[in-house]
Scaffold this motif. Structure first.
Motif, PDB file in Angstrom:
ATOM      1  N   VAL A 104       0.851  -1.193   0.000  1.00  0.00           N
ATOM      2  CA  VAL A 104       0.000   0.000   0.000  1.00  0.00           C
ATOM      3  C   VAL A 104       0.883   1.238   0.000  1.00  0.00           C
ATOM      4  O   VAL A 104       1.879   1.309   0.719  1.00  0.00           O
ATOM      5  CB  VAL A 104      -0.943   0.013   1.223  1.00  0.00           C
ATOM      6  N   TYR A 116       1.154   5.817  -0.501  1.00  0.00           N
ATOM      7  CA  TYR A 116       0.469   7.090  -0.269  1.00  0.00           C
ATOM      8  C   TYR A 116       0.148   7.795  -1.580  1.00  0.00           C
ATOM      9  O   TYR A 116      -0.958   8.244  -1.802  1.00  0.00           O
ATOM     10  CB  TYR A 116       1.328   8.005   0.611  1.00  0.00           C
ATOM     11  N   ASP A 148      -2.661   4.577  -5.916  1.00  0.00           N
ATOM     12  CA  ASP A 148      -3.524   3.479  -5.484  1.00  0.00           C
ATOM     13  C   ASP A 148      -2.963   2.136  -5.925  1.00  0.00           C
ATOM     14  O   ASP A 148      -2.304   2.024  -6.964  1.00  0.00           O
ATOM     15  CB  ASP A 148      -4.934   3.641  -6.064  1.00  0.00           C
ATOM     16  N   ILE A 195      -6.770   1.098  -3.239  1.00  0.00           N
ATOM     17  CA  ILE A 195      -6.543   1.609  -1.892  1.00  0.00           C
ATOM     18  C   ILE A 195      -5.217   2.344  -1.806  1.00  0.00           C
ATOM     19  O   ILE A 195      -4.266   2.029  -2.532  1.00  0.00           O
ATOM     20  CB  ILE A 195      -6.598   0.448  -0.856  1.00  0.00           C
ATOM     21  N   SER A 196      -5.169   3.339  -0.919  1.00  0.00           N
ATOM     22  CA  SER A 196      -3.933   4.083  -0.660  1.00  0.00           C
ATOM     23  C   SER A 196      -3.973   4.608   0.769  1.00  0.00           C
ATOM     24  O   SER A 196      -5.027   4.638   1.402  1.00  0.00           O
ATOM     25  CB  SER A 196      -3.777   5.246  -1.646  1.00  0.00           C
ATOM     26  N   TYR A 197      -2.823   5.043   1.277  1.00  0.00           N
ATOM     27  CA  TYR A 197      -2.806   5.739   2.553  1.00  0.00           C
ATOM     28  C   TYR A 197      -3.403   7.130   2.395  1.00  0.00           C
ATOM     29  O   TYR A 197      -3.442   7.685   1.293  1.00  0.00           O
ATOM     30  CB  TYR A 197      -1.369   5.883   3.073  1.00  0.00           C
ATOM     31  N   ARG A 198      -3.849   7.713   3.500  1.00  0.00           N
ATOM     32  CA  ARG A 198      -4.425   9.059   3.470  1.00  0.00           C
ATOM     33  C   ARG A 198      -3.890   9.892   4.636  1.00  0.00           C
ATOM     34  O   ARG A 198      -3.241   9.391   5.532  1.00  0.00           O
ATOM     35  CB  ARG A 198      -5.957   8.998   3.530  1.00  0.00           C
ATOM     36  N   LYS A 222      -1.729   3.960  10.330  1.00  0.00           N
ATOM     37  CA  LYS A 222      -2.070   4.712   9.132  1.00  0.00           C
ATOM     38  C   LYS A 222      -3.562   4.614   8.807  1.00  0.00           C
ATOM     39  O   LYS A 222      -4.229   3.622   9.113  1.00  0.00           O
ATOM     40  CB  LYS A 222      -1.271   4.200   7.929  1.00  0.00           C
ATOM     41  N   TYR A 270      -6.599   5.059   5.640  1.00  0.00           N
ATOM     42  CA  TYR A 270      -6.682   4.621   4.245  1.00  0.00           C
ATOM     43  C   TYR A 270      -7.846   5.303   3.512  1.00  0.00           C
ATOM     44  O   TYR A 270      -8.906   5.546   4.098  1.00  0.00           O
ATOM     45  CB  TYR A 270      -6.903   3.106   4.161  1.00  0.00           C
ATOM     46  N   PHE A 324     -10.124   4.300   0.108  1.00  0.00           N
ATOM     47  CA  PHE A 324     -10.304   3.266  -0.909  1.00  0.00           C
ATOM     48  C   PHE A 324     -11.531   3.562  -1.760  1.00  0.00           C
ATOM     49  O   PHE A 324     -12.463   4.241  -1.342  1.00  0.00           O
ATOM     50  CB  PHE A 324     -10.342   1.858  -0.315  1.00  0.00           C
TER      51      PHE A 324
END
Length: 482
Positions: free
Chosen positions: A56, A58, A61, A82-85, A96, A98, A100
């Motif tokens: 995953v 930042y 995605d 999905i990615s970090y936020r 962390k 996320y 998505f």
């Protein structure tokens, strides 16, 4: 002697026997999916996210699969990206959060309903803040956002719907999260008219944010090491992503140009509005000009009105009840980020500017210590000096207006008899707290996120209840005296 020999023989015989193997019980869902932890008969939904061997990130995605279990029974399965936020929280929190999006097998966005929430494609997984290096945690109760958003919905204002869940990502248990809606234009979320490049009516709808700047598309695909240290991007405003108020936080017209270098010496007096809908990539020049002019007209009216008289013109530009409700929830929750960052504004077609929805309440309630218990968050500028993000002059001016104060008083006194009665607020907190306790979710969360801090979740829930009791009582005294 014979007895001793017989005893030694028995010991040798026993020790030479093959040891009994104790079977290892692997927690699984009813479809055979292995879980990272044993959740027993927990009624808190358990989310299993896998990303097909990819890490995953930042800045971009990755595609993955989401499974939702209820009491170990697979309730839903969905393909996602999905990615970090987050910004500061991404850099400082070991736990962390996320973003998505729900997608089709071919990668297109698709609206999907989850856990009783209306179908949409953009979702958030937000956890409490944990910093092992400096040994602090924010929102030890795990329910700040849940509670604050529920307060908002109780008084009839939209706030992101969500549920408390537990998650694991790629086989690693991550703890308790708030699985919730992204704030965006949608009939079931921020219900304003659509606006696109071909729209002839420029009056709406718009969603603006007073917030830190977003890294632009030129940053897509950069490594996480870049985003962990991109503090300058937070204060990099430009014509593409924002416009600036013509007035500083002291209600004086600004004489220097906008879009100077990040954190320049006068940055703290500026208020920037970023484009949330339409997005910076999609909003047209005419739409930018319209909404900037509208904000300017409101601000000039607010400053020009004689607040000792009976006539107001600034109310022609804003939906006053929305400002009242935003003030009440932000102050009740002691949200130190209110008014100055993570602050949404909306304007519907042919409508007036409205505040909200409320968002990002992690650093509120008993953790909002930058603001004393006996002061308003709206007075942030008098308490904290030279923060890069300060409160716009609007709120000093509104709190100086008897009309606004009276509107707050009438609304507050009504809500305190019903939706925001102390017992009603305690019931919301108790229900969420008991859900996490009885399910074992809070215990499992702190088995990985405590690390010697010795957090007592029951005590955290009681502190949250006590804070709400004390804060609302203080607000009673102040508001009732208006």
């Amino acid at each position: 002697m014979l007895k001793r020999l017989l005893f030694l023989s028995l010991v040798i015989f026993i020790s030479c026997e093959k040891p009994t193997e104790i079977p290892v019980v692997v927690p699984k869902g009813d479809d055979g999916q292995q879980f990272a932890v044993e959740v027993g008969e927990s009624e808190v939904p358990y989310l299993v996210i896998t990303t097909e061997g990819k890490e995953v990130k930042y800045g971009s995605d990755v595609v993955g699969q989401l499974k939702i279990y209820k009491q170990k029974k697979l309730a839903q399965e969905q393909r996602i990206s999905i990615s970090y936020r987050g910004k500061t929280s991404f850099r400082l929190s070991d736990k962390k959060a996320y973003n998505f999006e729900t997608i089709t097998p071919t990668g297109d966005g698709v609206d999907v309903a989850f856990l009783g929430m209306p179908a949409e494609e953009d979702w958030r997984l937000i956890g409490h803040i944990v910093n092992f290096k400096d040994k602090y945690q924010i929102d030890k109760s795990l329910i700040h956002n849940y509670v604050g958003y529920e307060f908002s919905r109780k008084i009839g204002k939209y706030a992101s719907r969500g549920q408390l869940v537990e998650i694991e990502v790629n086989g690693v248990y991550q703890g308790v999260y708030y699985f919730c809606e992204k704030v965006k234009r949608d009939n079931n979320r921020v219900n304003i008219k659509s606006l696109n490049a071909t729209s002839t009516n420029l009056s709406g709808g718009y969603i603006l944010k007073i917030d830190k700047a977003d890294a632009g598309p030129e940053h897509d695909g950069k490594p996480d090491s870049y985003f962990m240290n991109n503090w300058n991007d937070d204060a990099t405003y430009n014509e593409f992503n924002s416009f600036r108020s013509k007035f500083d936080i002291f209600a004086k017209e600004i004489s220097f140009p906008p879009f100077l270098a990040p954190y320049h010496p006068q940055k703290y007096v500026e208020t920037y509005f970023t484009y949330d809908y339409p997005k910076a990539e999609e909003i047209t020049k005419a739409q930018k000009e319209y909404i900037a002019k509208y904000i300017d007209q409101f601000e000039r009216a607010l400053l020009a009105d004689d607040l000792s008289g009976n006539t107001r013109t600034y109310t022609n530009f804003i939906a006053l009840p929305s400002f009242v409700d935003y003030f009440i929830i932000s102050e009740l929750c002691r949200n130190v980020d209110a008014y100055r960052i993570s602050t949404f504004l909306e304007k519907d077609r042919d409508g007036r500017l409205a505040m909200g929805p409320v968002w990002d309440l992690n650093q509120g309630f008993e953790d909002g210590g930058r603001i004393p218990m006996n002061d308003w968050v709206a007075n942030y500028n008098r308490i904290v000096t030279n923060d890069a993000w300060m409160v716009p002059f609007w709120w000093d001016r509104l709190l100086a207006d008897p009309l606004f104060r009276n509107a707050v008083k009438v609304r507050w006194q009504s809500l305190r008899k019903s939706e925001l009665a102390t017992a009603s607020m305690h019931a919301i907190i108790d229900e969420a707290g008991q859900t996490l306790k009885k399910s074992g979710a809070a215990t499992r969360n702190y088995a990985i996120w405590d690390k010697g801090i010795l957090i007592n979740h029951d005590v955290s829930i009681q502190k949250l209840k006590q804070f709400v009791t004390d804060r609302s009582a203080w607000m009673d005294g102040k508001i009732n005296a208006w």
